[in-house]
Design a protein around this motif. Sequence first.
Motif, short mmCIF file in Angstrom:
data_model
loop_
_atom_site.label_atom_id
_atom_site.label_comp_id
_atom_site.label_asym_id
_atom_site.label_seq_id
_atom_site.Cartn_x
_atom_site.Cartn_y
_atom_site.Cartn_z
N PRO A 148 37.39 -17.57 -93.73
CA PRO A 148 35.84 -17.53 -92.71
C PRO A 148 35.66 -17.38 -91.51
CG PRO A 148 34.78 -18.83 -95.10
CD PRO A 148 36.51 -18.13 -94.87
N HIS A 149 36.80 -18.44 -90.80
CA HIS A 149 36.19 -18.58 -90.11
C HIS A 149 37.62 -17.22 -88.58
CE1 HIS A 149 40.11 -20.96 -90.40
NE2 HIS A 149 40.38 -20.49 -88.72
N GLU A 150 38.22 -17.26 -89.13
CA GLU A 150 39.43 -15.92 -89.13
C GLU A 150 38.43 -14.61 -88.51
OE1 GLU A 150 43.64 -16.84 -90.58
OE2 GLU A 150 42.35 -15.75 -91.69
N PHE A 151 37.30 -14.07 -89.93
CA PHE A 151 36.43 -13.22 -89.57
C PHE A 151 35.58 -13.04 -88.00
CE2 PHE A 151 37.81 -11.54 -94.22
CZ PHE A 151 37.85 -10.17 -94.03
N MET A 152 35.38 -14.59 -87.71
CA MET A 152 34.47 -14.97 -87.03
C MET A 152 35.13 -14.17 -85.62
SD MET A 152 31.16 -15.18 -88.00
CE MET A 152 29.90 -15.89 -89.34
N ALA A 177 36.74 -22.12 -79.27
CA ALA A 177 37.81 -21.62 -80.16
C ALA A 177 38.68 -20.62 -80.89
CB ALA A 177 37.26 -22.03 -80.92
N ALA A 178 37.67 -19.29 -80.45
CA ALA A 178 37.80 -18.02 -80.47
C ALA A 178 39.83 -17.76 -79.54
CB ALA A 178 37.21 -17.36 -80.70
N LYS A 179 39.52 -18.08 -78.41
CA LYS A 179 39.98 -17.51 -77.23
C LYS A 179 41.35 -18.55 -77.30
CE LYS A 179 36.85 -15.94 -73.94
NZ LYS A 179 36.25 -16.45 -73.15
N ASN A 181 42.76 -19.68 -80.42
CA ASN A 181 42.98 -19.66 -82.01
C ASN A 181 42.45 -20.68 -82.18
OD1 ASN A 181 43.40 -18.55 -84.29
ND2 ASN A 181 46.00 -18.37 -83.98
N LEU A 182 41.82 -22.07 -82.08
CA LEU A 182 42.13 -23.01 -82.92
C LEU A 182 42.07 -23.07 -84.62
CD1 LEU A 182 41.48 -26.31 -81.15
CD2 LEU A 182 39.31 -25.74 -81.89
N PRO A 183 42.73 -24.06 -84.81
CA PRO A 183 42.60 -24.11 -86.03
C PRO A 183 41.02 -24.67 -86.64
CG PRO A 183 44.57 -25.25 -85.82
CD PRO A 183 43.54 -24.88 -84.59
N ILE A 184 40.58 -23.39 -87.73
CA ILE A 184 39.36 -24.53 -88.07
C ILE A 184 39.08 -24.73 -89.93
CG2 ILE A 184 36.75 -24.17 -88.18
CD1 ILE A 184 36.80 -22.51 -85.29
N VAL A 185 38.93 -25.27 -90.59
CA VAL A 185 38.76 -25.70 -91.54
C VAL A 185 37.27 -25.11 -92.29
CG1 VAL A 185 39.16 -26.96 -94.03
CG2 VAL A 185 40.55 -26.62 -92.17
N VAL A 186 36.50 -24.40 -92.99
CA VAL A 186 35.52 -23.90 -93.29
C VAL A 186 34.56 -24.74 -94.99
CG1 VAL A 186 33.21 -22.67 -92.70
CG2 VAL A 186 34.97 -23.35 -91.49
N PRO A 187 35.03 -25.70 -94.96
CA PRO A 187 34.83 -25.97 -96.81
C PRO A 187 32.92 -25.84 -97.32
CG PRO A 187 34.58 -28.27 -95.51
CD PRO A 187 35.33 -27.58 -94.65
N GLY A 188 33.72 -25.08 -97.95
CA GLY A 188 32.12 -25.56 -98.91
C GLY A 188 30.92 -23.54 -98.61
N TRP A 189 32.03 -22.79 -97.63
CA TRP A 189 31.00 -22.10 -97.00
C TRP A 189 30.80 -20.89 -97.32
CZ3 TRP A 189 31.96 -16.61 -97.16
CH2 TRP A 189 31.23 -15.61 -96.41
N GLU A 190 30.63 -20.96 -98.80
CA GLU A 190 29.76 -20.12 -99.80
C GLU A 190 27.87 -20.50 -99.68
OE1 GLU A 190 33.69 -21.11 -101.33
OE2 GLU A 190 31.95 -21.98 -100.43
#
Length: 325
Positions: A148-152, A177-179, A181-190
């Motif tokens: 999900p964060h990679e799409f954003m 963060a995008a600039k 490419n900071l690692p992000i974890v998004v649990p329960g994105w649904e």
Amino acid sequence: MQNKGAVTEFILEHYRHFNSAALVDAAVAYEKHLAEGKKMMITLAGAMSTAELGRSLAEMIRQDKVQIITCTGANLEEDIMNLVAHSHYKRVPHYRDLTPKDEWALLEKGLNRVTDTCIPEEEAFRRLQKHVYDIWKDAEDKGERYFPHEFMYKLLLSGVLEQYYEIDPKNSWMLAAAKKNLPIVVPGWEDSTMGNIFASYCLKGELKASTMKSGIEYMTWLADYYTNNAGDQGIGFFQIGGGIAGDFPICVVPMLYQDMERTNTPFWSYFCQISDSTTSYGSYSGAVPNEKITWGKLGIDTPKFIIESDATIVAPLVFAYLLGW
């Protein structure tokens, strides 16, 4: 210690007892943790993006004061919504006095309330929807899959949203963060708005669920990240709020140690939680840090702090200390 500004001087002079002292202790230990060359994870629960935490968190990212973020799907998207629709937000300072009819009237105006702040559905959700759908569909057509964060990140870095910017871009933590490419974890994105929208396209047969990488894949990715970045000292854990944003990532350590039988896995090497969830029966968000020792997440000597207060007040002050403001 770097030179400190007026905000930090005020904190050090006046924050000497109780929760205010815990704030200072946690900030000093966070700074020491980074100075020792260790990495820090920040976890974002609640509506910290709608609270505009990006005004300080974006600079934390730019100055390498955080190396990885775990956040809810709401925080992932709401920072971008604020970026593109800020002028359409409505503040409702008298929210405690609203009747059910008042709340319904807000809904009919397309205003979704978060405490005293209403997010404008048309300008925020729908403005993003048409652009992010194109990115989802393009990936699917190419047989590609992303988190999900990679799409954003793709959405932000494409520049397609720049026409809508309504705040200074430097105050968007997601853009910062995008600039990097900071690692992000998004649990329960649904359970986020964008997660619901993605699910609706799957129900209509326009997208496949498999185009979006899953929570299990986030956990396995995080396991590799921790293994490759913790060394023998561990990674720090700065938790804002409770819930899945904190519960999900902290479990990676006992999983590696117990389930993968990698008994040389170090514990999280710093722990701080800002929370207004008081200790109570069965409350994980309100559990004192020592309870996490019994689950193999923290060690006996791990620096542990709990600041029982409003994260929208506390987090910017801790960040101000770390940034030398």
